[in-house]
Design a protein around this motif. Structure first.
Motif, mmCIF file in Angstrom:
data_model
loop_
_atom_site.group_PDB
_atom_site.id
_atom_site.type_symbol
_atom_site.label_atom_id
_atom_site.label_comp_id
_atom_site.label_asym_id
_atom_site.label_seq_id
_atom_site.Cartn_x
_atom_site.Cartn_y
_atom_site.Cartn_z
ATOM 1 N N LEU A 113 0.861 -1.255 0.002
ATOM 2 C CA LEU A 113 0.011 0.039 -0.114
ATOM 3 C C LEU A 113 0.838 1.282 0.074
ATOM 4 N N GLY A 114 1.955 1.103 0.935
ATOM 5 C CA GLY A 114 2.613 2.333 0.828
ATOM 6 C C GLY A 114 3.589 2.501 -0.464
ATOM 7 N N GLU A 115 3.956 1.509 -1.012
ATOM 8 C CA GLU A 115 4.725 1.750 -2.460
ATOM 9 C C GLU A 115 3.628 2.246 -3.445
ATOM 10 N N PHE A 116 2.154 1.791 -3.503
ATOM 11 C CA PHE A 116 1.376 2.099 -4.378
ATOM 12 C C PHE A 116 1.085 3.783 -4.251
ATOM 13 N N LEU A 117 0.953 4.309 -2.731
ATOM 14 C CA LEU A 117 0.570 5.647 -2.665
ATOM 15 C C LEU A 117 1.897 6.513 -3.042
ATOM 16 N N ALA A 118 3.096 5.850 -2.694
ATOM 17 C CA ALA A 118 4.215 6.718 -3.306
ATOM 18 C C ALA A 118 4.206 6.780 -4.490
ATOM 19 N N ALA A 119 3.937 5.768 -5.645
ATOM 20 C CA ALA A 119 4.236 5.667 -6.949
ATOM 21 C C ALA A 119 2.942 6.698 -7.682
ATOM 22 N N ARG A 120 1.795 6.744 -6.905
ATOM 23 C CA ARG A 120 0.877 7.400 -7.720
ATOM 24 C C ARG A 120 1.121 8.979 -7.742
ATOM 25 N N GLU A 121 2.108 9.426 -6.749
ATOM 26 C CA GLU A 121 2.525 10.868 -6.920
ATOM 27 C C GLU A 121 3.188 11.049 -8.257
ATOM 28 N N SER A 122 3.601 9.802 -8.945
ATOM 29 C CA SER A 122 4.415 10.017 -10.225
ATOM 30 C C SER A 122 3.440 10.778 -11.294
ATOM 31 N N ALA A 123 3.884 11.239 -12.227
ATOM 32 C CA ALA A 123 3.066 11.668 -13.288
ATOM 33 C C ALA A 123 2.707 10.677 -14.324
ATOM 34 N N ASP A 124 3.813 9.669 -14.468
ATOM 35 C CA ASP A 124 3.359 8.445 -15.497
ATOM 36 C C ASP A 124 3.038 7.174 -14.621
ATOM 37 N N VAL A 125 2.268 7.399 -13.510
ATOM 38 C CA VAL A 125 2.002 6.353 -12.452
ATOM 39 C C VAL A 125 1.370 5.082 -13.241
ATOM 40 N N LEU A 126 0.369 5.373 -13.917
ATOM 41 C CA LEU A 126 -0.424 4.347 -14.592
ATOM 42 C C LEU A 126 0.386 3.372 -15.424
ATOM 43 N N LEU A 127 1.117 4.166 -16.322
ATOM 44 C CA LEU A 127 2.084 3.239 -16.972
ATOM 45 C C LEU A 127 3.221 2.421 -16.359
ATOM 46 N N LYS A 128 3.659 2.884 -15.342
ATOM 47 C CA LYS A 128 4.578 2.237 -14.438
ATOM 48 C C LYS A 128 3.788 0.996 -13.677
ATOM 49 N N ILE A 129 2.489 1.209 -13.182
ATOM 50 C CA ILE A 129 1.824 0.094 -12.871
ATOM 51 C C ILE A 129 1.645 -1.086 -14.036
ATOM 52 N N TYR A 130 1.098 -0.620 -14.733
ATOM 53 C CA TYR A 130 1.036 -1.562 -15.860
ATOM 54 C C TYR A 130 2.165 -2.223 -16.196
ATOM 55 N N ASP A 131 3.196 -1.618 -16.351
ATOM 56 C CA ASP A 131 4.533 -2.120 -16.831
ATOM 57 C C ASP A 131 4.807 -3.127 -15.788
ATOM 58 N N ALA A 132 4.766 -2.644 -14.519
ATOM 59 C CA ALA A 132 5.206 -3.626 -13.476
ATOM 60 C C ALA A 132 4.385 -4.810 -13.462
ATOM 61 N N TYR A 133 3.009 -4.834 -13.437
ATOM 62 C CA TYR A 133 2.159 -5.765 -13.750
ATOM 63 C C TYR A 133 2.334 -6.977 -15.028
ATOM 64 N N LEU A 134 2.840 -6.297 -16.234
ATOM 65 C CA LEU A 134 3.155 -7.195 -17.241
ATOM 66 C C LEU A 134 4.506 -7.875 -17.075
ATOM 67 N N LYS A 135 5.292 -7.331 -16.327
ATOM 68 C CA LYS A 135 6.745 -8.009 -15.962
ATOM 69 C C LYS A 135 6.231 -9.039 -15.002
ATOM 70 N N TRP A 136 5.415 -8.748 -14.075
ATOM 71 C CA TRP A 136 5.348 -9.729 -13.047
ATOM 72 C C TRP A 136 4.509 -10.925 -13.771
ATOM 73 N N LEU A 137 3.446 -10.604 -14.516
ATOM 74 C CA LEU A 137 2.747 -11.802 -15.389
ATOM 75 C C LEU A 137 3.829 -12.688 -16.301
ATOM 76 N N ARG A 138 4.672 -11.754 -16.945
ATOM 77 C CA ARG A 138 5.723 -12.673 -17.696
ATOM 78 C C ARG A 138 6.587 -13.429 -16.896
ATOM 79 N N HIS A 139 6.932 -13.180 -15.718
ATOM 80 C CA HIS A 139 7.737 -13.919 -14.781
ATOM 81 C C HIS A 139 6.969 -15.260 -14.286
#
Length: 68
Positions: free
Chosen positions: A42-68
């Motif tokens: 939750l803390g990581e998410f709240l910190a990440a959402r402050e970033s301008a391109d947060v949605l792109l980063k979240i989707y990118d991390a999720y796709l990397k996780w799925l591929r792993h």
């Protein structure tokens, strides 16, 4: 491919060696790990959402996780 819900994701992160029981069957130590992981994520998410391109980063991390 089945994508786990948030409980399943937290269980995988907090207990990487696996856990087959229900949430009610967690040991006290495992429950503490799970609660700690919940707040860490939750803390990581709240910190990440402050970033301008947060949605792109979240989707990118999720796709990397799925591929792993």
């Amino acid at each position: 491919m089945m994508v786990p819900n948030w409980r399943g994701l937290l269980l995988r992160l907090a207990l990487p060696d696996g856990y087959q029981g229900g949430l009610a069957g967690l040991s006290s130590d495992d429950e503490q790990k799970l609660i700690g992981m919940l707040f860490d994520q939750l803390g990581e998410f709240l910190a990440a959402r402050e970033s301008a391109d947060v949605l792109l980063k979240i989707y990118d991390a999720y796709l990397k996780w799925l591929r792993h």
